[in-house]
Design an enzyme around this catalytic site. Structure first.
Site, short mmCIF file in Angstrom:
data_model
loop_
_atom_site.label_atom_id
_atom_site.label_comp_id
_atom_site.label_asym_id
_atom_site.label_seq_id
_atom_site.Cartn_x
_atom_site.Cartn_y
_atom_site.Cartn_z
N CYS A 32 0.86 -1.18 0.00
CA CYS A 32 0.00 0.00 0.00
C CYS A 32 0.89 1.23 0.00
O CYS A 32 2.09 1.13 0.20
CB CYS A 32 -0.92 0.00 1.22
SG CYS A 32 -2.32 1.15 1.00
N CYS A 84 -4.01 6.31 0.11
CA CYS A 84 -3.46 5.07 -0.43
C CYS A 84 -3.12 5.17 -1.91
O CYS A 84 -2.88 4.16 -2.57
CB CYS A 84 -4.45 3.92 -0.21
SG CYS A 84 -4.89 3.69 1.53
N LYS A 142 -12.56 -4.96 1.72
CA LYS A 142 -12.04 -4.13 2.79
C LYS A 142 -12.98 -2.96 3.00
O LYS A 142 -13.20 -2.13 2.12
CB LYS A 142 -10.64 -3.64 2.43
CG LYS A 142 -10.04 -2.73 3.49
CD LYS A 142 -8.58 -2.42 3.17
CE LYS A 142 -8.00 -1.45 4.17
NZ LYS A 142 -6.59 -1.15 3.90
N GLU A 185 -16.69 -7.38 -5.33
CA GLU A 185 -15.26 -7.12 -5.11
C GLU A 185 -14.46 -8.42 -5.17
O GLU A 185 -13.42 -8.50 -5.81
CB GLU A 185 -15.05 -6.46 -3.74
CG GLU A 185 -15.30 -4.96 -3.72
CD GLU A 185 -14.13 -4.17 -4.32
OE1 GLU A 185 -13.13 -4.78 -4.72
OE2 GLU A 185 -14.24 -2.93 -4.39
N LYS A 207 -11.96 -7.90 5.68
CA LYS A 207 -11.43 -7.02 6.72
C LYS A 207 -12.40 -5.90 7.00
O LYS A 207 -12.88 -5.28 6.06
CB LYS A 207 -10.10 -6.46 6.20
CG LYS A 207 -9.43 -5.47 7.10
CD LYS A 207 -8.19 -4.96 6.41
CE LYS A 207 -7.60 -3.88 7.29
NZ LYS A 207 -6.53 -3.18 6.64
C1 PBG Z 1 -3.25 0.12 4.81
C2 PBG Z 1 -3.83 -0.76 5.85
C3 PBG Z 1 -4.70 -0.43 6.91
C4 PBG Z 1 -4.82 -1.59 7.68
C5 PBG Z 1 -4.06 -2.57 7.07
N1 PBG Z 1 -3.48 -2.05 5.93
C6 PBG Z 1 -5.29 0.84 7.35
C7 PBG Z 1 -6.24 1.58 6.55
O1 PBG Z 1 -6.80 1.12 5.55
O2 PBG Z 1 -6.42 2.73 6.95
C8 PBG Z 1 -5.63 -1.70 8.96
C9 PBG Z 1 -5.24 -2.82 9.86
C10 PBG Z 1 -5.75 -2.75 11.25
O3 PBG Z 1 -6.57 -1.90 11.64
O4 PBG Z 1 -5.30 -3.60 12.03
N2 PBG Z 1 -4.06 0.53 3.81
#
Ligand code: PBG
Length: 326
Positions: A122, A132, A197, A235, A250
């Site tokens: 990312c 991102c 996500k 997705e 997630k």
């Molecule tokens: C990066 C990313 C995030 C998380 C994992 N990769 C944060 C976001 O999207 O802001 C979150 C992981 C967590 O809360 O444990 N894009």
């Protein structure tokens, strides 16, 4: 007594009887432990909102990995936390060959070759605006970001990453990364896509740990609306078509229905990401003596398996591995 009923309690009468009919299990191999690697020396900073989770510098990695391997864990996912002075508009730190994740990956694969290293792919930890992707007029641009993600993935594979885990939710990121990896000769490196996500409030503590809070706005134009269920199928489907090898859902706990949907609909391994906020809430309650931490954590992780997850990314991985050994 001439009542007709079924005696379900027959199968619950002793610990061994219950073990005999248990349906779901947690294994150490199911657990993926996240590591936050920072620049500097002798750094081991506990993340204030995540007791027990540390940002560590490269020189602490050996001790950390020794502990992880001794506990029987087999995989880690790496997040890089560069110095703020090294951040810029296009997140170049993400795809430098001397970037922090690349260096940590090389080190771990050199010293602990059997450990599976998953590289989070990312830009938000590396951009000065914390988004991102590439920004123009306050918008996160989709297509120009794809090239940078592919470059990041290739540099991570070059460093020895076993799995590429893109988390940024641009459309087409799996296709772009697969093409980039294949053209660079990394046809055997799998993609663990953050396919589903959500734009979730449960990421708050992670953004402290990774220093990746957006400097303006939010991530709602690229991460999903928590109210949506069918959209998760769209997705996941496009990521499968683009060549994803694993599908991540997630967060995990508020989204067990989605984990089950993805499990039922697709045959790729399903990964639940038990995110930072889910960790912090249990920790806070446990530190207050309000809940039995061990029992709660094992119940939660087992629930994710029951919902259909094959693997779980969790900050509790070390604790759970310890408890599984006892
Ligand atoms: C990066 C990313 C995030 C998380 C994992 N990769 C944060 C976001 O999207 O802001 C979150 C992981 C967590 O809360 O444990 N894009």
């Amino acid at each position: 007594m001439d009542l007709q009923f079924t005696r379900h309690r027959r199968l619950r009468q002793s610990a061994n009887m219950r073990a005999l009919v248990r349906e779901n299990f947690l294994r150490k191999e199911d657990l993926i432990y996240p590591l936050f690697i920072v620049e500097g020396e002798q750094v081991k900073n506990e993340v204030p909102s995540m007791p027990g989770v540390f940002q560590i510098s490269m020189d602490q990695l050996h001790a950390e990995m020794d502990e992880i391997v001794a506990l029987g864990l087999t995989s880690v996912i790496l997040f890089g936390v560069p110095n703020s002075s090294d951040k810029d508009a296009t997140g170049t730190g993400a795809y430098h060959n001397h970037g922090i994740v690349q260096r940590a990956t090389r080190y771990i694969k050199g010293q602990f070759p059997n450990v599976i290293v998953i590289a989070d792919t990312c830009l938000c930890e590396y951009t000065d605006h914390g988004h991102c992707g590439v920004i123009e007029g306050g918008n996160v641009l989709n297509d120009p970001t794809l090239d940078l993600l592919a470059k990041t993935a290739v540099s991570q594979a070059e460093a020895g990453a076993d799995i590429i885990a893109p988390s940024n939710m641009m459309d087409g990121f799996v296709a772009a990364i697969r093409k980039g990896l294949d053209e660079a000769g990394y046809t055997e490196v799998p993609i663990m896509s953050y396919a589903v996500k959500y734009s979730s409030s449960f990421y708050g503590p992670f953004r402290d740990a990774a220093d990746s809070t957006p400097q303006f706005g939010d991530r709602k134009t690229y991460q999903m609306d928590p109210a949506n269920r069918r959209e998760a199928m769209r997705e996941a489907q496009s990521d499968m078509e683009e060549g994803a090898d694993f599908l991540i859902v997630k967060p995990a706990l508020s989204y067990l229905d989605i984990i089950r949907d993805v499990r039922n609909e697709f045959n790729a391994p399903v990964v639940a990401y038990n995110v930072s906020g889910e960790y912090s809430m249990v920790k806070a309650a446990a530190l207050n003596g309000w809940v039995d931490e061990r029992a709660i954590v094992m119940e939660k992780l087992t629930s994710m398996k029951r919902a259909g997850a094959d693997l779980i990314i969790t900050y509790f991985a070390k604790d759970a591995a310890r408890w599984l050994s006892e």
